[in-house]
Design a protein around this motif. Structure first.
Motif, PDB file in Angstrom:
ATOM      1  N   GLU A 278       0.406 -65.121 -56.490  1.00  0.00           N
ATOM      2  CA  GLU A 278      -0.645 -65.657 -57.349  1.00  0.00           C
ATOM      3  C   GLU A 278      -0.712 -67.183 -57.311  1.00  0.00           C
ATOM      4  OE1 GLU A 278      -2.302 -64.278 -61.678  1.00  0.00           O
ATOM      5  OE2 GLU A 278      -0.156 -64.673 -61.500  1.00  0.00           O
ATOM      6  N   GLN A 279       0.440 -67.823 -57.216  1.00  0.00           N
ATOM      7  CA  GLN A 279       0.482 -69.286 -57.222  1.00  0.00           C
ATOM      8  C   GLN A 279       1.228 -69.778 -55.988  1.00  0.00           C
ATOM      9  OE1 GLN A 279       2.402 -70.247 -60.908  1.00  0.00           O
ATOM     10  NE2 GLN A 279       0.912 -69.141 -62.149  1.00  0.00           N
ATOM     11  N   LEU A 280       0.539 -70.581 -55.191  1.00  0.00           N
ATOM     12  CA  LEU A 280       1.137 -71.138 -53.978  1.00  0.00           C
ATOM     13  C   LEU A 280       0.682 -72.589 -53.854  1.00  0.00           C
ATOM     14  CD1 LEU A 280       2.878 -70.416 -51.498  1.00  0.00           C
ATOM     15  CD2 LEU A 280       0.769 -69.886 -50.281  1.00  0.00           C
ATOM     16  N   ALA A 281       1.555 -73.505 -54.231  1.00  0.00           N
ATOM     17  CA  ALA A 281       1.205 -74.932 -54.214  1.00  0.00           C
ATOM     18  C   ALA A 281       1.559 -75.545 -52.868  1.00  0.00           C
ATOM     19  CB  ALA A 281       1.948 -75.657 -55.336  1.00  0.00           C
ATOM     20  N   THR A 282       0.990 -76.719 -52.613  1.00  0.00           N
ATOM     21  CA  THR A 282       1.293 -77.457 -51.380  1.00  0.00           C
ATOM     22  C   THR A 282       2.790 -77.706 -51.253  1.00  0.00           C
ATOM     23  OG1 THR A 282      -0.872 -78.534 -51.484  1.00  0.00           O
ATOM     24  CG2 THR A 282       0.790 -79.560 -50.087  1.00  0.00           C
ATOM     25  N   SER A 283       3.423 -78.014 -52.382  1.00  0.00           N
ATOM     26  CA  SER A 283       4.868 -78.297 -52.370  1.00  0.00           C
ATOM     27  C   SER A 283       5.708 -77.068 -52.022  1.00  0.00           C
ATOM     28  CB  SER A 283       5.296 -78.847 -53.732  1.00  0.00           C
ATOM     29  OG  SER A 283       4.989 -77.913 -54.767  1.00  0.00           O
ATOM     30  N   ASN A 284       5.116 -75.865 -52.104  1.00  0.00           N
ATOM     31  CA  ASN A 284       5.851 -74.640 -51.771  1.00  0.00           C
ATOM     32  C   ASN A 284       5.940 -74.395 -50.277  1.00  0.00           C
ATOM     33  OD1 ASN A 284       4.199 -73.110 -54.558  1.00  0.00           O
ATOM     34  ND2 ASN A 284       6.273 -73.943 -54.522  1.00  0.00           N
ATOM     35  N   LEU A 285       5.097 -75.065 -49.495  1.00  0.00           N
ATOM     36  CA  LEU A 285       5.046 -74.801 -48.052  1.00  0.00           C
ATOM     37  C   LEU A 285       6.117 -75.607 -47.318  1.00  0.00           C
ATOM     38  CD1 LEU A 285       1.171 -74.693 -47.551  1.00  0.00           C
ATOM     39  CD2 LEU A 285       2.746 -72.799 -47.919  1.00  0.00           C
ATOM     40  N   THR A 286       7.347 -75.443 -47.751  1.00  0.00           N
ATOM     41  CA  THR A 286       8.495 -76.123 -47.136  1.00  0.00           C
ATOM     42  C   THR A 286       8.988 -75.314 -45.940  1.00  0.00           C
ATOM     43  OG1 THR A 286      10.062 -74.947 -48.548  1.00  0.00           O
ATOM     44  CG2 THR A 286       9.172 -77.038 -49.376  1.00  0.00           C
ATOM     45  N   PRO A 287       9.732 -75.922 -45.025  1.00  0.00           N
ATOM     46  CA  PRO A 287      10.284 -75.165 -43.891  1.00  0.00           C
ATOM     47  C   PRO A 287      11.112 -73.957 -44.334  1.00  0.00           C
ATOM     48  CG  PRO A 287      10.510 -77.518 -43.488  1.00  0.00           C
ATOM     49  CD  PRO A 287      10.004 -77.373 -44.896  1.00  0.00           C
ATOM     50  N   PHE A 288      11.865 -74.129 -45.429  1.00  0.00           N
ATOM     51  CA  PHE A 288      12.681 -73.008 -45.914  1.00  0.00           C
ATOM     52  C   PHE A 288      11.794 -71.838 -46.332  1.00  0.00           C
ATOM     53  CE2 PHE A 288      14.566 -70.644 -49.430  1.00  0.00           C
ATOM     54  CZ  PHE A 288      15.770 -70.226 -48.863  1.00  0.00           C
ATOM     55  N   ASN A 289      10.741 -72.113 -47.112  1.00  0.00           N
ATOM     56  CA  ASN A 289       9.863 -71.043 -47.591  1.00  0.00           C
ATOM     57  C   ASN A 289       9.068 -70.413 -46.456  1.00  0.00           C
ATOM     58  OD1 ASN A 289      10.655 -71.151 -50.258  1.00  0.00           O
ATOM     59  ND2 ASN A 289       9.071 -72.618 -50.846  1.00  0.00           N
ATOM     60  N   ILE A 290       8.702 -71.214 -45.470  1.00  0.00           N
ATOM     61  CA  ILE A 290       7.996 -70.660 -44.302  1.00  0.00           C
ATOM     62  C   ILE A 290       8.909 -69.695 -43.552  1.00  0.00           C
ATOM     63  CG2 ILE A 290       6.951 -71.210 -42.076  1.00  0.00           C
ATOM     64  CD1 ILE A 290       5.215 -71.893 -44.509  1.00  0.00           C
ATOM     65  N   LYS A 291      10.181 -70.076 -43.396  1.00  0.00           N
ATOM     66  CA  LYS A 291      11.139 -69.167 -42.747  1.00  0.00           C
ATOM     67  C   LYS A 291      11.325 -67.899 -43.571  1.00  0.00           C
ATOM     68  CE  LYS A 291      13.817 -72.642 -40.184  1.00  0.00           C
ATOM     69  NZ  LYS A 291      15.143 -73.299 -40.017  1.00  0.00           N
ATOM     70  N   LEU A 292      11.292 -68.058 -44.890  1.00  0.00           N
ATOM     71  CA  LEU A 292      11.414 -66.895 -45.768  1.00  0.00           C
ATOM     72  C   LEU A 292      10.253 -65.935 -45.548  1.00  0.00           C
ATOM     73  CD1 LEU A 292      12.741 -65.430 -48.195  1.00  0.00           C
ATOM     74  CD2 LEU A 292      11.343 -66.874 -49.684  1.00  0.00           C
ATOM     75  N   ILE A 293       9.037 -66.458 -45.488  1.00  0.00           N
ATOM     76  CA  ILE A 293       7.857 -65.620 -45.260  1.00  0.00           C
ATOM     77  C   ILE A 293       7.950 -64.921 -43.905  1.00  0.00           C
ATOM     78  CG2 ILE A 293       5.361 -65.668 -44.858  1.00  0.00           C
ATOM     79  CD1 ILE A 293       5.169 -67.875 -46.945  1.00  0.00           C
ATOM     80  N   LEU A 294       8.354 -65.676 -42.867  1.00  0.00           N
ATOM     81  CA  LEU A 294       8.474 -65.091 -41.521  1.00  0.00           C
ATOM     82  C   LEU A 294       9.535 -63.996 -41.487  1.00  0.00           C
ATOM     83  CD1 LEU A 294       8.226 -68.340 -39.361  1.00  0.00           C
ATOM     84  CD2 LEU A 294       6.487 -66.555 -39.601  1.00  0.00           C
ATOM     85  N   ALA A 295      10.597 -64.148 -42.282  1.00  0.00           N
ATOM     86  CA  ALA A 295      11.654 -63.134 -42.323  1.00  0.00           C
ATOM     87  C   ALA A 295      11.216 -61.891 -43.085  1.00  0.00           C
ATOM     88  CB  ALA A 295      12.915 -63.723 -42.962  1.00  0.00           C
ATOM     89  N   ILE A 296      10.325 -62.082 -44.059  1.00  0.00           N
ATOM     90  CA  ILE A 296       9.897 -60.971 -44.905  1.00  0.00           C
ATOM     91  C   ILE A 296       8.759 -60.171 -44.274  1.00  0.00           C
ATOM     92  CG2 ILE A 296       8.670 -60.507 -47.086  1.00  0.00           C
ATOM     93  CD1 ILE A 296      10.500 -62.591 -48.375  1.00  0.00           C
TER      94      ILE A 296
END
Length: 635
Positions: A278-296
């Motif tokens: 529901e909430q995805l801010a610019t600050s959330n698009l960190t390398p760690f979170n991107i890797k998390l999405i790719l892993a999920i």
């Protein structure tokens, strides 16, 4: 009732009678006469004990029986035995259990078994589903619990006995597992020890639980008869497969959901499941979170589940493209996961031209990604009405549309009237005028008031009402959305605040066999047949205000040999047991007794029965009011 009984005896009372408690276990198969234990326990289930006290002598009798007949003494402290299909891992676990007083590391185990440390870590991660270090420390802490209660042991000596580096390390790990430091644990034990010298009073939540059981006992009534003849031909129609959107607050919750969903619910129980952040801010698009999405993404794809991401502007989309989409585009490993991603455009700050440009930009670059839009911003405009909203849907040409509004609010905003109108008729009129575009609508905010408004009947919400609502609206719209966690008492959600499964999960699992199939709608549910196999759903939805509490259903059939009957029953208890918790503002459900919450969850889970039925006898099924029955008849 014996399936519902779970006995919990204060540890203090056991230790008082058996000082070597850590060196034994109890085998209930050794009971000479189980009925004796049953007789000692069951009197306390009677309602007359509610809000009274129970003598400790009664509990003492239970302890005496267990110590006398079921106690098995060990030469060493009891450690739970874990057996896996992996022989080497079993040997490693045995080695660990025998050396818990030593400093155990992957290095020492690797040297003993002549294997690498990384291989040990892989074994624990893949087979045990936990880290090596966590397994060892959890056993050390478990064994230390009994030692800490000994008057001859100090906290420091216990920490040394289990080879912790120092007292602070022991305290840190102890607190991580028990939520209190060792000193507080000892104090709580001593306090309970003094309390257990007197009679035990039933606590507040147990009183509520007993009242609940009493108040909801069904009165004896004559069941209403109903006959279903499987020998006749029926008119059938397709039951569409609705999309299901599970809404989570942010990307941090995404990781938690993936880890808990196998324990608390299964995504495959839902039809066309989607996870919507529901909430995805610019600050959330960190390398760690991107890797998390790719892993999920692979995990979601394995469950035929899509990940839905919000888009707020062209600039936000371009950032998401640089951080995530280009990685997927350039890596053949990730490329198949394109179809597992969808976008929802929030047009709060976008003009019609910007919205159209953003949509064209995404479709030109990524034609396989579905794009949706939230209708809330448009509906909230003063000039919006049914006609203009329908035109907006037709002209904007999206793949799906979110409506995150209560039905009453939606109808009011689109009709601009405060007059009392039939919610079902007004909603269905709007859906009918949308024609084929109605199959693109996703209602993402379903509450009990919405269901009551739809049926124009403000009665207690139960599983039957929810089921009828899902079945009827699935014929007209594209799907439904639900929050992962219930935030308000009226929300229809996946999990309640205590992370216990709500009935929605089980309702979907019972409807799923009929979705995408040609089915017959009978008075009390659904019917489907294929290859001499009948699948039937029964509920009392056609007579929800009838005084009778049961239906006696007679199923006539033409089986020529004995056949099997599988019956899954979702009782009316789901809402009854969780409602007192939700309505009692003095009770924090997250702080309740874990055993009680587990039992609530068990009660809310469907019961499965299977039997062989004679071919020359009609099948009879007793359906309680507010319950669902899924039956499968096959030879």
């Amino acid at each position: 009732m014996n399936e519902l009984i779970e006995l919990r005896i204060p540890l203090t009372l056991f230790i008082e009678r058996e000082t070597s408690l850590a060196h034994c276990y109890f085998d209930f198969d050794l009971l000479n006469n189980p009925n004796v234990l049953h007789h000692l326990i069951t009197p306390h289930l009677c309602i007359r004990y509610s809000n009274t006290t129970i003598s400790t002598s009664d509990i003492g009798s239970i302890i005496s029986l267990l110590l006398k007949e079921t106690k098995c003494t060990l030469p060493h402290p009891y450690v739970p035995q874990v057996t896996t299909k992996h022989k080497l891992l079993n040997d490693i676990l045995t080695y660990i259990n025998n050396h818990l007083n030593d400093a155990i590391h992957t290095q020492t185990v690797a040297q003993h078994f002549f294997i690498s440390q990384s291989y040990i870590s892989i074994l624990f991660s893949n087979v045990m589903r936990m880290h090596f270090k966590n397994y060892v420390i959890s056993l050390k802490i478990a064994l230390s619990l009994h030692d800490l209660l000994s008057p001859n042991q100090s906290i420091q000596s216990v920490a040394r006995a289990y080879s912790f580096m120092n007292l602070s390390t022991f305290t840190k790990h102890f607190k991580s597992y028990l939520n209190v430091p060792p000193k507080v644990y000892i104090h709580q034990y001593n306090k309970q020890m003094s309390l257990c010298q007197s009679d035990l009073k039933i606590n507040l939540i147990t009183q509520d639980y007993n009242k609940l059981l009493t108040n909801n006992q069904q009165q004896e009534t004559t069941p209403l008869p109903y006959t279903l003849n499987l020998n006749t031909s029926w008119q059938t129609q397709s039951f569409p497969i609705p999309m299901t959107f599970i809404t989570i607050k942010d990307i941090a919750t995404l990781s938690k959901l993936i880890h808990i969903q196998d324990d608390y619910f299964n995504l495959t129980n839902f039809s066309k499941p989607h996870i919507y952040i529901e909430q995805l801010a610019t600050s959330n698009l960190t390398p760690f979170n991107i890797k998390l999405i790719l892993a999920i993404l692979p995990k979601l794809k394995s469950k035929n589940c899509c990940l839905v991401l919000p888009i707020y502007s062209i600039a936000f989309y371009q950032l998401l493209e640089r951080q995530l989409l280009k990685i997927i585009d350039s890596n053949c490993t990730y490329y198949p996961y394109y179809k597992s991603i969808k976008f929802v455009i929030h047009d709060d700050c976008l003009s019609a031209t910007q919205l159209d440009s953003l949509k064209r930009l995404i479709r030109k670059r990524y034609p396989n990604i579905n794009i949706g839009a939230s209708l809330d911003n448009y509906i909230n405009k003063p000039q919006s009405n049914f006609a203009s909203t329908i035109n907006f849907v037709r002209d904007s040409n999206m793949d799906f549309y979110f409506i995150n509004q209560h039905f009453a609010t939606l109808i009011y905003k689109l009709t601009h009237t405060t007059q009392t109108i039939n919610g079902c008729e007004a909603l269905l009129s709007f859906i009918k005028d949308l024609k084929s575009y109605a199959k693109l609508l996703i209602f993402t905010h379903i509450a009990t008031d919405d269901i009551n408004n739809y049926f124009n009947a403000y009665t207690e919400i139960n599983d039957v009402k929810i089921s009828r609502f899902l079945i009827e609206l699935s014929q007209h719209i594209g799907g439904f959305g639900f929050p992962l966690l219930q935030e308000h008492n009226t929300d229809i959600a996946v999990l309640n605040p205590s992370t216990s499964s709500m009935s929605l999960i089980h309702i979907y699992s019972m409807l799923l066999p009929f979705m995408g199939q040609n089915i017959h709608f009978h008075e009390l549910g659904l019917l489907m047949t294929k290859d001499n196999t009948f699948e039937i759903l029964f509920y009392d939805g056609a007579h929800t205000i009838n005084a009778s509490s049961q239906y006696l259903i007679t199923i006539k059939h033409e089986f020529t040999q004995h056949f099997q009957v599988f019956n899954r029953v979702l009782g009316p208890s789901s809402n009854l047991f969780t409602k007192p918790l939700a309505n009692n503002t003095s009770i924090d459900t997250l702080q309740l007794d874990k055993m009680l919450l587990d039992n609530f969850s068990k009660v809310n889970t469907p019961n499965d029965y299977i039997k062989v039925h004679k071919h020359n006898v009609p099948l009879e099924v007793l359906v309680d009011k507010g319950s669902l029955h899924y039956l499968k008849l096959y030879t």
